[in-house]
Design an enzyme around this catalytic site. Structure first.
Site, mmCIF file in Angstrom:
data_model
loop_
_atom_site.group_PDB
_atom_site.id
_atom_site.type_symbol
_atom_site.label_atom_id
_atom_site.label_comp_id
_atom_site.label_asym_id
_atom_site.label_seq_id
_atom_site.Cartn_x
_atom_site.Cartn_y
_atom_site.Cartn_z
ATOM 1 N N SER A 64 6.738 0.692 -11.271
ATOM 2 C CA SER A 64 6.455 -0.736 -11.391
ATOM 3 C C SER A 64 5.130 -1.081 -12.079
ATOM 4 O O SER A 64 4.880 -2.246 -12.373
ATOM 5 C CB SER A 64 6.491 -1.400 -10.009
ATOM 6 O OG SER A 64 5.495 -0.868 -9.167
ATOM 7 N N LYS A 100 3.306 -7.858 -3.563
ATOM 8 C CA LYS A 100 2.362 -7.700 -4.678
ATOM 9 C C LYS A 100 1.675 -9.018 -5.020
ATOM 10 O O LYS A 100 0.504 -9.027 -5.408
ATOM 11 C CB LYS A 100 3.099 -7.118 -5.886
ATOM 12 C CG LYS A 100 3.626 -5.715 -5.608
ATOM 13 C CD LYS A 100 4.229 -5.064 -6.830
ATOM 14 C CE LYS A 100 4.622 -3.628 -6.487
ATOM 15 N NZ LYS A 100 5.051 -2.862 -7.667
#
Length: 355
Positions: free
Chosen positions: A247, A293
């Site tokens: 990611s 996140k």
């Protein structure tokens, strides 16, 4: 008076005998809360880490007045304490173990796979960044990367995560499709000789094929990926110990490109966080845990957050990120991106921070 003293002594005696039992019970309950496992993993916000100290490009220039940051998610097996916490906190989430690790896969296997995927993501980020900067990049398929093995299948306990299959019965397997095509000509029970690279050494293993789960197709029982050698014209050093998964691809691409591009400072003084996988063509892909996140980026004081504007699910990563930012009252600007070019176009259109 003597009777009263006798009663007091008896009460004290009963209390003295009961205290150890209460203590033992408390210890047992505490042990259950913290040591009894559940069939879940728990995920929660990690951190937002500046990339400039982690990445060095030969001949590049670190002139950022702001910063590019990758974001992480903390993940671990959930004991009863974490299970209860996840039900009480909006910033923790439970995931069934089978969605994280495969059947028969150990935590060590999972970690190896995540680190291998991160290594591949780094290489692709280098390729995309150098091409954007006008450099020639060479990409060669090296073989079939073993990203996992299936319980009860021939490859289990024979092949390992990180092995690269380069041939079967002497026939080169430069890509996963080469391997699958050759095995489709075989039948269950046939024995094949697998040539692989493990820790830099060539080894051979003989395996009898078996029907793949929910299929009559014979196979080894691996989760394959293509292992590629990516050659860029300048040395790139990336230090990301302990960080796994794909990611960070987008944000690493932006940092590498910014160091190569000496004419402008892409950050414009902003703290720029984000997430998303990166493909060789520069497209940005969906990731898991984006809500965590966003929280991590907000806590780190990010001004901008890049989120994949994907179409893989009913709700895109961008929509998830936007909803989380609104829920926590973040002042970050959440920006949708489908490609790395989208991110670059957005950054180049920004005025320097404070101007």
């Amino acid at each position: 008076m003597s009777e009263e003293r006798l009663i007091t002594r008896n009460r004290t005696g009963r209390g003295a005998h009961s205290i150890p039992w209460l203590f033992v019970l408390a210890v047992v309950l505490l042990g259950m809360v913290f040591f009894v496992p559940t069939p879940y993993y728990v995920t929660r916000p990690g951190s937002a880490i500046e990339l400039a100290p982690m990445i060095d490009v030969e001949g590049g220039k670190k002139d950022e007045s702001g910063a590019f940051m990758l974001t992480t998610v903390r993940m671990g097996e959930a004991n009863l304490a974490w299970y209860l916490y996840a039900h009480l906190s909006p910033d923790a989430e439970l995931m069934k173990k089978e969605l994280v690790v495969g059947s028969g896969e150990s935590n060590e296997d999972f970690t190896k796979r995540e680190l291998a995927v991160m290594d591949n993501s780094q290489k692709i980020a280098e390729a995309v960044a150098f091409r954007l900067a006008g450099y020639d990049v060479k990409i060669e398929n090296q073989g079939v990367w073993v990203m996992g093995t299936i319980e009860g299948m021939p490859a289990k306990n024979v092949l390992q995560i990180g092995d690269v299959i380069v041939a079967v019965d002497g026939r080169p397997t430069r890509e996963a499709k080469d391997l699958l095509h050759y095995l489709s000509t075989k039948k269950a029970g046939d024995q094949v000789e697998v040539t692989l690279i493990r820790d830099g050494r060539e080894e051979k293993r003989k395996l009898a094929l078996a029907p793949l789960p929910d299929s009559k197709t014979p196979g080894l029982g691996i989760r394959p990926d293509n292992k590629q050698e990516i050659i860029v014209p300048k040395r790139v050093s990336i230090t990301a110990q302990g960080i796994g998964g794909p990611s960070a691809g987008l944000m690493m691409t932006l940092e590498i490109y910014d160091q190569l591009n000496k004419e402008i400072d892409l950050t414009r003084g902003y703290k720029i966080a984000g997430t998303g996988t990166i493909s060789p063509d520069g497209s940005v892909g969906r990731i898991g845990g984006i809500n965590h996140k966003v929280v991590a980026a907000d806590q780190a004081g990010a001004d901008i957050f890049f989120a994949p504007d994907d179409a893989e699910g009913p709700v895109s990563n961008y929509q998830e990120a936007l909803a989380t930012a609104k829920r926590i009252g973040s002042r970050m600007r959440v920006v949708p991106v489908k490609t790395v070019d989208d991110a670059l176009a957005f950054l180049k259109a920004q005025k320097p921070k404070g101007s």
